[in-house]
Scaffold this motif. Structure first.
Motif, PDB file in Angstrom:
ATOM      1  N   LEU A  15     -10.055   4.974   2.175  1.00 54.80           N
ATOM      2  CA  LEU A  15      -9.686   5.586   0.887  1.00 54.80           C
ATOM      3  C   LEU A  15      -9.083   4.615  -0.113  1.00 54.80           C
ATOM      4  O   LEU A  15      -9.369   4.679  -1.300  1.00 54.80           O
ATOM      5  N   PHE A  16      -8.239   3.739   0.376  1.00 54.97           N
ATOM      6  CA  PHE A  16      -7.435   2.948  -0.549  1.00 54.97           C
ATOM      7  C   PHE A  16      -8.044   1.589  -0.840  1.00 54.97           C
ATOM      8  O   PHE A  16      -8.792   1.036  -0.034  1.00 54.97           O
ATOM      9  N   ALA A  17      -7.648   1.074  -1.997  1.00 50.93           N
ATOM     10  CA  ALA A  17      -7.933  -0.321  -2.323  1.00 50.93           C
ATOM     11  C   ALA A  17      -6.578  -0.984  -2.586  1.00 50.93           C
ATOM     12  O   ALA A  17      -5.583  -0.290  -2.821  1.00 50.93           O
ATOM     13  N   PRO A  18      -6.517  -2.318  -2.535  1.00 45.90           N
ATOM     14  CA  PRO A  18      -5.238  -2.986  -2.798  1.00 45.90           C
ATOM     15  C   PRO A  18      -4.701  -2.616  -4.180  1.00 45.90           C
ATOM     16  O   PRO A  18      -5.467  -2.391  -5.110  1.00 45.90           O
ATOM     17  N   GLN A  68      -3.133  -2.790  -7.844  1.00 44.05           N
ATOM     18  CA  GLN A  68      -3.305  -3.723  -8.966  1.00 44.05           C
ATOM     19  C   GLN A  68      -1.976  -4.010  -9.661  1.00 44.05           C
ATOM     20  O   GLN A  68      -1.931  -4.798 -10.605  1.00 44.05           O
ATOM     21  N   LEU A  69      -0.916  -3.360  -9.197  1.00 45.50           N
ATOM     22  CA  LEU A  69       0.396  -3.600  -9.817  1.00 45.50           C
ATOM     23  C   LEU A  69       0.859  -5.017  -9.501  1.00 45.50           C
ATOM     24  O   LEU A  69       0.655  -5.494  -8.380  1.00 45.50           O
ATOM     25  N   ASP A  70       1.529  -5.642 -10.478  1.00 46.96           N
ATOM     26  CA  ASP A  70       1.998  -6.999 -10.138  1.00 46.96           C
ATOM     27  C   ASP A  70       3.237  -6.901  -9.254  1.00 46.96           C
ATOM     28  O   ASP A  70       3.956  -5.899  -9.255  1.00 46.96           O
ATOM     29  N   GLU A  71       3.413  -7.952  -8.491  1.00 53.53           N
ATOM     30  CA  GLU A  71       4.493  -8.001  -7.490  1.00 53.53           C
ATOM     31  C   GLU A  71       5.846  -7.631  -8.079  1.00 53.53           C
ATOM     32  O   GLU A  71       6.623  -6.910  -7.466  1.00 53.53           O
ATOM     33  N   GLN A  72       6.078  -8.131  -9.282  1.00 48.14           N
ATOM     34  CA  GLN A  72       7.389  -7.918  -9.890  1.00 48.14           C
ATOM     35  C   GLN A  72       7.652  -6.434 -10.129  1.00 48.14           C
ATOM     36  O   GLN A  72       8.734  -5.924  -9.842  1.00 48.14           O
ATOM     37  N   GLU A  73       6.631  -5.765 -10.622  1.00 54.76           N
ATOM     38  CA  GLU A  73       6.794  -4.329 -10.880  1.00 54.76           C
ATOM     39  C   GLU A  73       7.024  -3.567  -9.571  1.00 54.76           C
ATOM     40  O   GLU A  73       7.851  -2.665  -9.488  1.00 54.76           O
ATOM     41  N   SER A  94      -4.146   1.286  -4.592  1.00 55.02           N
ATOM     42  CA  SER A  94      -4.963   1.843  -5.653  1.00 55.02           C
ATOM     43  C   SER A  94      -5.857   2.915  -5.025  1.00 55.02           C
ATOM     44  O   SER A  94      -6.430   2.699  -3.950  1.00 55.02           O
ATOM     45  N   TRP A  95      -5.937   4.061  -5.684  1.00 57.41           N
ATOM     46  CA  TRP A  95      -6.731   5.166  -5.132  1.00 57.41           C
ATOM     47  C   TRP A  95      -7.471   5.837  -6.272  1.00 57.41           C
ATOM     48  O   TRP A  95      -6.855   6.268  -7.250  1.00 57.41           O
ATOM     49  N   ASP A 123      -1.176   3.491  -7.659  1.00 57.79           N
ATOM     50  CA  ASP A 123      -0.951   2.835  -8.951  1.00 57.79           C
ATOM     51  C   ASP A 123      -0.919   3.843 -10.086  1.00 57.79           C
ATOM     52  O   ASP A 123      -0.110   3.741 -11.007  1.00 57.79           O
ATOM     53  N   SER A 124      -1.805   4.841  -9.990  1.00 54.23           N
ATOM     54  CA  SER A 124      -1.867   5.785 -11.112  1.00 54.23           C
ATOM     55  C   SER A 124      -0.666   6.729 -11.157  1.00 54.23           C
ATOM     56  O   SER A 124      -0.359   7.279 -12.206  1.00 54.23           O
ATOM     57  N   LEU A 125       0.028   6.878 -10.031  1.00 52.13           N
ATOM     58  CA  LEU A 125       1.274   7.650 -10.079  1.00 52.13           C
ATOM     59  C   LEU A 125       2.315   6.856 -10.866  1.00 52.13           C
ATOM     60  O   LEU A 125       3.038   7.400 -11.704  1.00 52.13           O
ATOM     61  N   VAL A 126       2.371   5.555 -10.582  1.00 50.80           N
ATOM     62  CA  VAL A 126       3.310   4.689 -11.314  1.00 50.80           C
ATOM     63  C   VAL A 126       2.984   4.757 -12.808  1.00 50.80           C
ATOM     64  O   VAL A 126       3.878   4.853 -13.658  1.00 50.80           O
ATOM     65  N   ALA A 127       1.699   4.772 -13.122  1.00 45.35           N
ATOM     66  CA  ALA A 127       1.282   4.807 -14.529  1.00 45.35           C
ATOM     67  C   ALA A 127       1.599   6.145 -15.185  1.00 45.35           C
ATOM     68  O   ALA A 127       1.920   6.210 -16.373  1.00 45.35           O
TER      69      ALA A 127
END
Ligand SMILES: [Zn+2]
Length: 337
Positions: free
Chosen positions: A148-151, A153-158, A186-187, A205-209
């Motif tokens: 299901l998942f992909a790595p 895309q958020l940067d490490e710092q975030e 990433s999903w 990632d999209s939850l963070v977004a």
């Protein structure tokens, strides 16, 4: 036709010579010493010959007739096709017991399903050695990563900023069975977060977004911590395992039982918990939001945001198992007063 035999008066061991007259209209006359009784065939109770014991007829007034010649009686019953041929009679005699047994089994099954298995799961989930939820959590994440998942895309710092803020929340909450650790993925199915049995919380990632403030994101993370605190993950895995075992015991089909455990973990992670579990996770999160921020507003805002953003078919875990999202928002908001 007349069948010879013996008879016993009601509740008596006394044995008398008797004859039974079978009349083609379906009535039967018993002559036994002084006693004569005439009955409709339907009123009699037949018992089949048992080994070498003679066939026996019980009359409604308690008299008993035993045929000297079993075969004759059996043939006559068969030939005249009485309404009460023996198998129907047997069914009639036992149908109540059969129906009662079936009802009992269904009630027992439903009761076990509804109450017994959840209660057993609640206890078992807390008895398992730590290694079990750890193993299941790791295996489930590996499986989700594969399919299901992909790595992220958020940067490490975030990622670290989110983890650091999350760590600050921990001072407020009661001891947990596992230390929560956040991983990002990433999903394609959008904003979501999942708690796994080893304490891992997967954040997409999209939850963070989707979250416009850290508090909004944390309200969802705290909901997942609520699932960890209440051990919902292992409870659901154990429950699913118990159901698999029950099905295996009932059907004799036990192939893939071990696979079911991991499968259950994956399924639970991606499909949510019971409504009660969601309510518990919500109230844990709401309580923590009040402690940290003095308001549950960011949590309600996150619910609204998702309602605007999401489609009904792909509800994320923290919105699932709850048909009435508004009711849930009200419940969370009510805690503020
Ligand atoms: Zn949830």
């Amino acid at each position: 036709m007349i069948i010879q035999g013996t008879c016993h008066p009601p509740l008596s061991a006394e044995r008398l010579v008797a004859e039974l007259e079978l009349i083609p209209d379906g009535s039967v006359t018993l002559r036994c010493g002084e006693h004569t009784g005439e009955w409709a065939m339907d009123a009699l109770t037949f018992s089949e010959p048992l080994g070498s014991l003679p066939a026996q007829i019980t009359f409604p007034d308690g008299w008993l007739f035993k045929a000297a010649e079993n075969q004759m009686l059996a043939d006559w019953i068969q030939a005249h096709g009485t309404k009460r041929s023996l198998w129907i009679y047997r069914l009639e005699r036992h149908w109540l017991a059969i129906v009662a047994s079936l009802v009992f089994l269904i009630v027992l099954g439903a009761g076990t399903y509804r109450y017994g298995i959840p209660a057993a799961s609640h206890i078992l989930a807390r008895m398992l050695p730590q290694a079990v939820p750890e193993y299941i959590g790791e295996t489930v994440l590996e499986t989700l990563d594969e399919y299901l998942f992909a790595p992220s895309q958020l940067d490490e710092q975030e990622q670290w900023q989110i983890r650091d803020r999350f760590a600050l929340l921990q001072d407020n909450w009661p001891p947990l069975p596992f230390e929560p650790k956040i991983v990002f993925r990433s999903w394609q199915k959008g904003p979501n977060a999942f708690a796994l049995s080893d304490g891992t919380i997967v954040v997409t990632d999209s939850l963070v977004a989707l979250a416009t403030t850290p508090a909004e994101l944390e309200s969802v993370l705290l909901h997942e911590v609520g699932h960890l605190y209440h051990q919902h993950v292992m409870e659901a895995v154990v429950q699913s395992a118990l159901l698999s075992v029950s099905v295996a015991l009932l059907t004799g089909e036990n192939s893939g039982l071990a696979d079911n455990l991991t499968g259950a973990g994956v399924f639970i992670a991606s499909s949510g918990y019971s409504r009660d579990a969601e309510r518990e996770a919500d109230s844990f999160a709401a309580e923590q939001m009040l402690k940290q921020y003095g308001t549950t507003e960011p949590m309600a805002a996150m619910f609204h945001r998702f309602m605007e953003h999401g489609s009904d078919s792909e509800l994320p875990e923290w919105l699932q198992s709850h048909p009435d999202l508004n009711q849930r928002i009200e419940a969370v908001s009510a805690l503020e007063q």
